[in-house]
Design an enzyme around this catalytic site. Sequence first.
Site, mmCIF file in Angstrom:
data_model
loop_
_atom_site.group_PDB
_atom_site.id
_atom_site.type_symbol
_atom_site.label_atom_id
_atom_site.label_comp_id
_atom_site.label_asym_id
_atom_site.label_seq_id
_atom_site.Cartn_x
_atom_site.Cartn_y
_atom_site.Cartn_z
ATOM 1 N N ASP A 1 0.865 -1.162 0.000
ATOM 2 C CA ASP A 1 0.000 0.000 0.000
ATOM 3 C C ASP A 1 0.915 1.229 0.000
ATOM 4 O O ASP A 1 2.142 1.121 0.168
ATOM 5 C CB ASP A 1 -0.967 -0.012 1.204
ATOM 6 N N TRP A 2 0.311 2.397 -0.136
ATOM 7 C CA TRP A 2 1.097 3.621 -0.312
ATOM 8 C C TRP A 2 2.072 3.824 0.850
ATOM 9 O O TRP A 2 1.647 4.077 1.984
ATOM 10 C CB TRP A 2 0.142 4.815 -0.390
#
Length: 737
Positions: A281-282
């Site tokens: 994820d980011w």
Amino acid sequence: MKKTSLLFIAGLWSSLGYAQQKTIDQKVDSVLNLMTLEEKAGQLNQYSGRNVTGPVHERNVNMLDEIRKGHVGSMLNVKGAKVTREIQQEAMKTRLKIPLLFGLDVIHGYRVTFPIPLAEAASWDLDAIKLSAQVSAREAAAAGLHWTFAPMVDISRDPRWGRVMEGAGEDPYLGSLIAKARVEGLQGKGFGDLQAILACAKHFAAYGAALAGRDYNSVDISKRALWEIYLPPFKAAVDAGAATFMNSFNDINGIPATGNKYLQRDILKDKWGFNGIIVSDWGSITEMTAHGYAKDLKHATQLAITAGNDMDMESRGYRKHLVELVQEGKISIADVDNAVRRVLRKKFELGLFQDPYRYSNEKREKQELNADKNRQAAKEVAKKSIVLLKNETQILPISKTVKKLALIGPLAKSNKDMKGFWSVEWENDELVSLYDGVKSKLGKNTDILYAQGCNINDTITSGFAEALKVAQQADVVVMAVGETFDMSGEAKSRSDIHIPGVQEKLIQAIQETGKPVVVLIMAGRPLVFNYTANHVKSILYTWWLGSEAGHAMADVLFGDYNPSGKLPMTFPRSVGQIPLFYNYYNTGRPPLKNDTRYKSAYLDIPNTPQFAFGHGLSYTTFKYADLVLNKSEMNLNDTITVSVNITNTGKYDGEEVVQLYLKDEVAQPIRPVQELKDFQKINLKAGESKNLTFKIERSKLSFYDDDLNYITQPGDFKLMIGSASNDIRLEQKFTLR
Ligand code: GLC
């Protein structure tokens, strides 16, 4: 660096492209064998375009320069046929001309916005949910995108968590069917088809179990709960062929998902045989330093690739440290090659090596985006997502010949809020408000009055007087209240999930005029609204319904569509009851109807929810009768056939979601008081009856024991058929020998 002439490369790709007898894996290996270690690291690096969807760690990177140098394998937050073509052209200047993957969060529509995923889950209509994903994919693909970071399949039992809006609610069975429908809708006829894009099952795993409903918070659950509640929708996504997975920000029992080998390698890649891409994820790789799991970005990079994370979204750890970690012998080139193979395989499957620009077609984009057929689909799905919570004095449906109708409330005229969180390419004037929908529905002979009454989230009551005046003039009042579109979604946890501000005070003031009042509640999560729930006779929960919101709400308000939605999540009476869900364990001291002394109960509130999982009314009524099991005993290889007769006993045609729950009466470990094991959504004309059949086979009776064996234990089962988890109409017992 290996020198390879561009002519040779061009010739190679075209030969690979046409040499159909070469398998994709042979083509992948042909490319892999040409790559330098630096180019391999580049393929595993994903940068964001300007529109960021997470904390920016550093800005000073020249993206196009990085792309030209072969340091980028994928871009997110870049969209549009023109822009993706321009950026892809930069990738074609690299030594090996490996095309980029373009990814984006197309969570519930690209240009035409569909209802938020939790609203769609309330439709319990798998065809409608698949249609929504198909249209989203069609528009996204026309806009140059290869990959969406959807479906989000996180089960959650906590409406304080803002991201419940993005999922399918609290139940693993419903959530698994919806995960399958969304993956199939997004990936369509398979890669290579220009309307198919890569799906991404996220967030792996158990992100929805964040302690206290606080986003990104720790998750502390048993392995049995992980397997029983949170993993099933991910397994359904793998079985449906999901091309990619995204891991999650949270730690699970002290190990961040991004660095979690048990999740990514042992379960996903080894046990389930997943051969797609796992993207972080980011920034979740670098965040392992904040977790206290890695000492720095280089260490986090080592932990992530070793645990099975293939691509790095915006931590830039793979870009900075992968090469040196291999050279220092701290990670294996085999792990890097395996990750690169997964990325290259998807690029071949999408046909990007043959034509890197095949998705970037401005003519197709112009034809596809916001097309009428797409808007029509959004309206159909929106209508089915609306849940009728109450209709005690049948104020609904409102007659179209109503003379004076008052629309009151801070959301009655809102266009922008209809899109919900995670909308992409919307235009405000393409979002139909409730007011717009009612106006276009009612002819000239209806006087539509309006007052905002109050704001969404402050204490100002000066607008009440105007609202009361408008209400006094009306024959019927329709109120539109709730949250703003961005009070739910990522990083939108709320400790208090009441309808915000003074909106319930406004409802009370209008209710006390004695006029017939219908309240529409618009939100991305279950809210608490005790006054409204206890005093208002007609309540519709309309979530965020997207581009066609106003038209869908008007269809329901005036009877052109009979509401059929059912709650995919439990609605608590108080935030103090959370976590509150339907498939709970009975405990040793369950409260008795009128005796809670020394029982598992509160002093100040019943254990029951305000509205239960599976609840949703209709303008008509349904009778359940003739529950018949073809046998009352079965062995493990048997099937029991269940039949039940449903009759529409009202005066409106309508749809009913007939739900089947089971309770394993005695088991070690114990089983919940009920578990959804099947359902059918049927359409019955007024007066029509239909006989339904369900099958009970071993898979519906099995569960995990403490050693995570998937077992079935002989004994008695209670079978329940009903219109909601707390509206069981018929029951019968059967025995597993
Ligand atoms: C966000 C979200 C994730 C999304 C990603 C890219 O932080 O957690 O769901 O896909 O970043 O926008």
